[in-house]
Design a protein around this motif. Structure first.
Motif, PDB file in Angstrom:
ATOM      1  N   TYR A   1      -5.610 -51.783  93.239  1.00 49.79           N
ATOM      2  CA  TYR A   1      -5.187 -50.456  93.763  1.00 49.79           C
ATOM      3  C   TYR A   1      -4.146 -49.847  93.093  1.00 49.79           C
ATOM      4  O   TYR A   1      -4.094 -48.830  92.835  1.00 49.79           O
ATOM      5  CB  TYR A   1      -4.873 -50.323  95.428  1.00 49.79           C
ATOM      6  N   VAL A   2      -2.890 -50.492  92.796  1.00 47.70           N
ATOM      7  CA  VAL A   2      -2.072 -50.180  91.956  1.00 47.70           C
ATOM      8  C   VAL A   2      -2.335 -49.888  90.695  1.00 47.70           C
ATOM      9  O   VAL A   2      -1.849 -48.954  90.225  1.00 47.70           O
ATOM     10  CB  VAL A   2      -1.012 -51.316  91.846  1.00 47.70           C
ATOM     11  N   GLU A   3      -3.059 -50.606  89.874  1.00 45.78           N
ATOM     12  CA  GLU A   3      -3.572 -50.045  88.702  1.00 45.78           C
ATOM     13  C   GLU A   3      -4.265 -48.892  88.458  1.00 45.78           C
ATOM     14  O   GLU A   3      -4.069 -48.100  87.581  1.00 45.78           O
ATOM     15  CB  GLU A   3      -4.639 -51.490  88.067  1.00 45.78           C
ATOM     16  N   GLU A   4      -5.283 -48.630  89.546  1.00 45.40           N
ATOM     17  CA  GLU A   4      -6.021 -47.479  89.466  1.00 45.40           C
ATOM     18  C   GLU A   4      -5.041 -46.351  89.720  1.00 45.40           C
ATOM     19  O   GLU A   4      -5.291 -44.990  89.477  1.00 45.40           O
ATOM     20  CB  GLU A   4      -6.952 -47.616  90.719  1.00 45.40           C
ATOM     21  N   HIS A   5      -3.791 -46.478  90.431  1.00 49.82           N
ATOM     22  CA  HIS A   5      -3.128 -45.202  90.777  1.00 49.82           C
ATOM     23  C   HIS A   5      -1.733 -45.337  90.189  1.00 49.82           C
ATOM     24  O   HIS A   5      -0.525 -44.660  90.494  1.00 49.82           O
ATOM     25  CB  HIS A   5      -2.810 -45.230  92.410  1.00 49.82           C
ATOM     26  N   ALA A   6      -1.651 -46.130  89.130  1.00 50.97           N
ATOM     27  CA  ALA A   6      -0.328 -46.317  88.433  1.00 50.97           C
ATOM     28  C   ALA A   6       0.367 -45.105  88.000  1.00 50.97           C
ATOM     29  O   ALA A   6       1.499 -44.995  88.146  1.00 50.97           O
ATOM     30  CB  ALA A   6      -0.744 -47.114  87.081  1.00 50.97           C
ATOM     31  N   LEU A   7      -0.204 -43.921  87.575  1.00 46.73           N
ATOM     32  CA  LEU A   7       0.452 -42.684  87.510  1.00 46.73           C
ATOM     33  C   LEU A   7       0.844 -41.884  88.499  1.00 46.73           C
ATOM     34  O   LEU A   7       1.610 -40.971  88.263  1.00 46.73           O
ATOM     35  CB  LEU A   7      -0.557 -41.826  86.485  1.00 46.73           C
ATOM     36  N   ASP A   8       0.496 -42.480  89.760  1.00 48.92           N
ATOM     37  CA  ASP A   8       1.047 -41.652  90.807  1.00 48.92           C
ATOM     38  C   ASP A   8       2.171 -42.582  91.233  1.00 48.92           C
ATOM     39  O   ASP A   8       2.709 -42.086  92.347  1.00 48.92           O
ATOM     40  CB  ASP A   8      -0.017 -41.648  91.774  1.00 48.92           C
ATOM     41  N   LEU A   9       2.463 -43.653  90.843  1.00 47.04           N
ATOM     42  CA  LEU A   9       3.478 -44.498  91.461  1.00 47.04           C
ATOM     43  C   LEU A   9       4.500 -44.634  90.631  1.00 47.04           C
ATOM     44  O   LEU A   9       4.412 -44.425  89.448  1.00 47.04           O
ATOM     45  CB  LEU A   9       2.863 -45.847  91.518  1.00 47.04           C
ATOM     46  N   SER A  10       5.818 -44.622  91.046  1.00 46.68           N
ATOM     47  CA  SER A  10       7.078 -44.660  90.250  1.00 46.68           C
ATOM     48  C   SER A  10       7.896 -45.722  90.773  1.00 46.68           C
ATOM     49  O   SER A  10       8.958 -45.946  91.578  1.00 46.68           O
ATOM     50  CB  SER A  10       7.907 -43.284  90.423  1.00 46.68           C
ATOM     51  N   PRO A  11       7.549 -47.222  90.322  1.00 45.21           N
ATOM     52  CA  PRO A  11       8.560 -48.276  90.277  1.00 45.21           C
ATOM     53  C   PRO A  11       9.889 -48.167  90.080  1.00 45.21           C
ATOM     54  O   PRO A  11      10.700 -48.791  90.358  1.00 45.21           O
ATOM     55  CB  PRO A  11       7.772 -49.287  89.517  1.00 45.21           C
ATOM     56  N   SER A  12      10.399 -47.189  88.993  1.00 41.39           N
ATOM     57  CA  SER A  12      11.648 -47.101  88.585  1.00 41.39           C
ATOM     58  C   SER A  12      12.564 -46.848  89.749  1.00 41.39           C
ATOM     59  O   SER A  12      13.725 -46.934  89.577  1.00 41.39           O
ATOM     60  CB  SER A  12      11.745 -46.195  87.487  1.00 41.39           C
TER      61      SER A  12
END
Length: 405
Positions: free
Chosen positions: A387-398
């Motif tokens: 799921y995280v890989e698929e939505h990586a551009l929507d997530l901001s771990p920084s």
């Protein structure tokens, strides 16, 4: 035409970002040229997505070094590394009488695992949620990460689950315990729900004996039987999520139920106890057949007890019919027996293999899992990472707290 262009471009960018994260996980330091070779993407696409993933906190760009040329005319290569500690994911297995939770970093490396007894019946939804909270908090504490660092949670349940993540069952337990909603509301986490056997299949192909196998059936075979099925490397769900459900075994002659190996071994042991008295099984159960367990039957058989071996021969025959029925439908290359019973079930494989050709024209290879009782939670980690890989551009771990050192 233009109205469809932006969404299509954004979708392609998401897919490419996911592919790059998958390629970089565990790869160490890589250059743009190496990423081009690993993903098949153009230089412009690789560099553009790397820049965005650095901004979001997924990657770190290392200082330039002159040497192996990523660019022409002596320009030093840009080097990137995936940040394993960018965030965390949780994998949770809600079983019949216990919950197992694993906390993992973004490489999928488990940081902590906690198991706690859990009564599923005659307990309110709030009490169940409190137990789940305690387990998750304990696991996060042992992993040295904060609850705010969790990007996704995947939960495995012993019930069919729809593509939308809804439990497809009339069981009162799941009607009253909306685990996805409760966990999301209490913590703000994104919560995924999946069938436990499906998650076991993901785990087995990811880190188990089925690595590299595209046509696979993984069977959870403890007290009940459940199966996760992969075709061409893809997990199958069916129309509403019921693919792999084994209720049809009730109508298979010589099987008659979805009871698993643990239940069947204990029952077979009691049957031979009723007919024979000169068996080690009698001593192991303290003279009380109702106290006989599958572990006792496997132990006695390993020590050469003829009655126990006879009981397990019957279990192997029944499991051959189960595997034969599934193989006739799904035609897998490999069937893996998994769960808490896997270590003991190794002794059954020769007997199952012997009978298989009687029940299917396409007998698969057989194996037992080495992933232990945490297999469902481990598969949940893989599910959350997907799921995280698929939505990586929507997530901001920084913007998330980092793991404590």
């Amino acid at each position: 035409m233009l109205s469809g262009t932006a969404p299509s471009t954004q979708l392609l960018r998401r897919v490419n970002a996911g592919a790059m994260l998958k390629a970089m996980r565990g790869a160490g330091v890589v250059t743009g040229t190496e990423l081009m070779a690993m993903t098949g993407l153009s230089r412009a696409t690789v560099i553009s997505i790397c820049d965005e993933l650095v901004r979001l906190g997924w990657l770190q760009e290392l200082e330039n070094q002159r040497g192996a040329g990523d660019y022409i005319k002596g320009r030093p290569a840009r080097r990137f590394v995936f940040d394993d500690a960018a965030a965390s994911v949780l994998g949770i297995d809600i079983g019949a009488n216990k919950i197992t939770t694993i906390v993992a970093d973004m490489s999928g490396t488990p940081l902590a695992q906690v198991t706690m007894p859990f009564r599923t019946y005659n307990v309110s939804a709030a009490e169940r949620a409190d137990v789940l909270d305690k387990i998750a908090a304990d696991a996060l504490s042992k992993a040295g990460v904060s609850a705010d660092s969790v990007l996704a949670v995947s939960v495995g349940v012993a019930a069919p689950v729809s593509r939308e993540g809804e439990v497809l069952t009339v069981q009162e337990f799941w009607k009253s315990f909306d685990v996805r909603r409760i966990v999301s509301e209490r913590h703000g986490w994104h919560v995924l729900l999946e069938n436990d056997a499906n998650l076991a299949a993901l785990a087995e192909r990811w880190q188990g004996t089925a690595q590299g196998v595209d046509h696979l059936v993984v069977m959870l075979a403890g007290d009940r039987l459940g199966s996760g099925i992969l075709e061409s490397g893809r997990l199958l769900h069916g129309h509403v999520g019921g693919f792999g459900e084994l209720g049809f075994l009730n109508n298979v002659e010589g099987v008659g139920s979805t009871y698993g190996i643990a239940y069947d071994a204990a029952e077979a042991g009691r049957e031979v106890l009723a007919e024979q008295t000169g068996t080690a099984l009698l001593e192991l159960c303290g003279g009380n057949p109702d106290a006989l367990t599958a572990e006792m039957v496997f132990q006695a058989a390993a020590e050469g007890d003829a009655a126990a071996q006879e009981a397990l021969a019957g279990v192997a025959l029944r499991m051959a019919k189960v595997v034969g029925a599934i193989s006739t439908l799904a035609n897998p290359e490999l069937v893996v027996i998994a769960g808490g019973v896997a270590a003991s079930a190794e002794v059954l494989l020769p007997g199952i293999a012997k009978h298989l050709p009687d029940f299917t024209f396409t007998p698969p290879r057989l194996a037992t899992s080495t992933l232990g009782e945490g297999i469902v939670s481990l598969g949940a980690i893989r599910h959350a990472l997907d799921y995280v890989e698929e939505h990586a551009l929507d997530l901001s771990p920084s913007s998330l707290p980092k793991r404590a050192s």
